[in-house]
Motif scaffolding. Structure first.
Motif, short mmCIF file in Angstrom:
data_model
loop_
_atom_site.label_atom_id
_atom_site.label_comp_id
_atom_site.label_asym_id
_atom_site.label_seq_id
_atom_site.Cartn_x
_atom_site.Cartn_y
_atom_site.Cartn_z
N ALA A 22 1.91 6.88 -6.71
CA ALA A 22 0.86 7.80 -7.14
C ALA A 22 1.23 9.25 -6.82
CB ALA A 22 -0.47 7.44 -6.47
N LEU A 23 1.80 9.48 -5.65
CA LEU A 23 2.23 10.82 -5.27
C LEU A 23 3.32 11.33 -6.21
CD1 LEU A 23 2.12 13.16 -3.20
CD2 LEU A 23 3.87 11.93 -1.91
N ALA A 24 4.31 10.51 -6.48
CA ALA A 24 5.41 10.92 -7.36
C ALA A 24 4.92 11.20 -8.77
CB ALA A 24 6.50 9.85 -7.38
N THR B 60 2.00 12.24 -9.73
CA THR B 60 1.08 13.37 -9.86
C THR B 60 1.71 14.68 -9.39
OG1 THR B 60 0.11 12.88 -7.70
CG2 THR B 60 -0.97 11.93 -9.64
N SER B 61 2.94 14.63 -8.93
CA SER B 61 3.62 15.82 -8.44
C SER B 61 4.09 16.69 -9.61
CB SER B 61 4.83 15.41 -7.59
OG SER B 61 5.57 16.54 -7.25
N ASP B 62 4.08 18.00 -9.40
CA ASP B 62 4.59 18.94 -10.40
C ASP B 62 6.08 19.19 -10.23
OD1 ASP B 62 2.08 19.30 -11.51
OD2 ASP B 62 1.61 21.02 -10.25
N VAL B 63 6.69 18.59 -9.23
CA VAL B 63 8.11 18.78 -8.94
C VAL B 63 8.95 17.92 -9.89
CG1 VAL B 63 9.91 18.52 -7.19
CG2 VAL B 63 7.62 19.26 -6.52
N ALA B 64 9.97 18.53 -10.50
CA ALA B 64 10.87 17.79 -11.37
C ALA B 64 11.72 16.84 -10.53
CB ALA B 64 11.77 18.75 -12.13
N LEU B 65 11.96 15.65 -11.07
CA LEU B 65 12.73 14.65 -10.34
C LEU B 65 14.21 14.75 -10.68
CD1 LEU B 65 10.45 11.51 -10.85
CD2 LEU B 65 10.55 13.04 -8.86
N ASP B 66 15.04 14.62 -9.66
CA ASP B 66 16.48 14.53 -9.89
C ASP B 66 16.77 13.08 -10.30
OD1 ASP B 66 17.09 12.83 -7.53
OD2 ASP B 66 16.58 14.62 -6.39
N PRO B 67 17.97 12.79 -10.78
CA PRO B 67 18.27 11.42 -11.26
C PRO B 67 18.04 10.32 -10.22
CG PRO B 67 19.95 12.94 -12.02
CD PRO B 67 19.07 13.71 -11.07
N THR B 68 18.37 10.58 -8.97
CA THR B 68 18.17 9.58 -7.92
C THR B 68 16.69 9.31 -7.70
OG1 THR B 68 20.22 10.25 -6.84
CG2 THR B 68 18.65 9.00 -5.51
N ASN C 101 -6.11 -0.17 -5.53
CA ASN C 101 -5.92 1.24 -5.88
C ASN C 101 -4.72 1.35 -6.81
OD1 ASN C 101 -6.00 4.00 -6.00
ND2 ASN C 101 -5.02 4.30 -4.03
N ARG C 102 -4.94 1.12 -8.10
CA ARG C 102 -3.85 1.07 -9.05
C ARG C 102 -3.58 2.45 -9.63
NH1 ARG C 102 -6.10 -3.67 -12.52
NH2 ARG C 102 -5.15 -2.40 -14.12
N PRO C 103 -2.36 2.99 -9.48
CA PRO C 103 -2.05 4.34 -9.94
C PRO C 103 -2.21 4.51 -11.44
CG PRO C 103 -0.19 3.42 -8.73
CD PRO C 103 -1.25 2.38 -8.79
N GLU C 104 -2.03 3.45 -12.23
CA GLU C 104 -2.12 3.62 -13.67
C GLU C 104 -3.52 3.98 -14.13
OE1 GLU C 104 -3.01 -0.75 -13.24
OE2 GLU C 104 -1.84 0.78 -12.22
N LEU C 105 -4.52 3.81 -13.28
CA LEU C 105 -5.86 4.22 -13.64
C LEU C 105 -5.98 5.74 -13.64
CD1 LEU C 105 -7.95 1.63 -11.59
CD2 LEU C 105 -7.34 1.55 -14.02
N ASP D 83 0.82 -1.21 0.00
CA ASP D 83 0.00 0.00 0.00
C ASP D 83 0.86 1.26 0.00
OD1 ASP D 83 -2.43 -1.34 -0.08
OD2 ASP D 83 -2.69 -1.29 2.09
N GLU D 84 1.94 1.24 0.79
CA GLU D 84 2.84 2.40 0.83
C GLU D 84 3.53 2.61 -0.52
OE1 GLU D 84 4.18 2.35 5.51
OE2 GLU D 84 5.16 0.99 4.11
N ALA D 85 3.94 1.52 -1.17
CA ALA D 85 4.60 1.62 -2.47
C ALA D 85 3.65 2.23 -3.50
CB ALA D 85 5.08 0.25 -2.93
N PHE D 86 2.40 1.77 -3.55
CA PHE D 86 1.44 2.31 -4.50
C PHE D 86 1.12 3.77 -4.19
CE2 PHE D 86 0.85 -1.95 -5.92
CZ PHE D 86 0.35 -1.83 -7.21
#
Length: 64
Positions: free
Chosen positions: A19-21, A23-31, A52-56, A12-15
């Motif tokens: 989902a949070l990552a 839908t975030s507007d923050v750009a991701l660094d390489p890590t 609760n599948r994020p790909e939906l 549940d925590e992984a999903f």
């Protein structure tokens, strides 16, 4: 690093984190991008067991 010192997430925590990552507007660094890709792969392998599948809600699940 011992197993005691390793970070563990429930399914549940992984999903939820994925989902949070995704839908975030923050750009991701390489890590962070590498970590999100690992979560995508994990969630793809386990999505049949999760209600609760994020790909939906997100398009990025197939982008990796």
């Amino acid at each position: 690093m011992s197993n005691h010192d390793r970070l563990e997430l429930s399914e549940d925590e992984a999903f939820a984190l994925l989902a949070l990552a995704m839908t975030s507007d923050v750009a991701l660094d390489p890590t962070s991008e590498k970590a999100v890709r690992k979560l995508v792969e994990y969630c793809k392998r386990h999505q049949r067991n999760h209600s609760n599948r994020p790909e939906l809600d997100c398009e990025l699940i197939g982008a990796s």
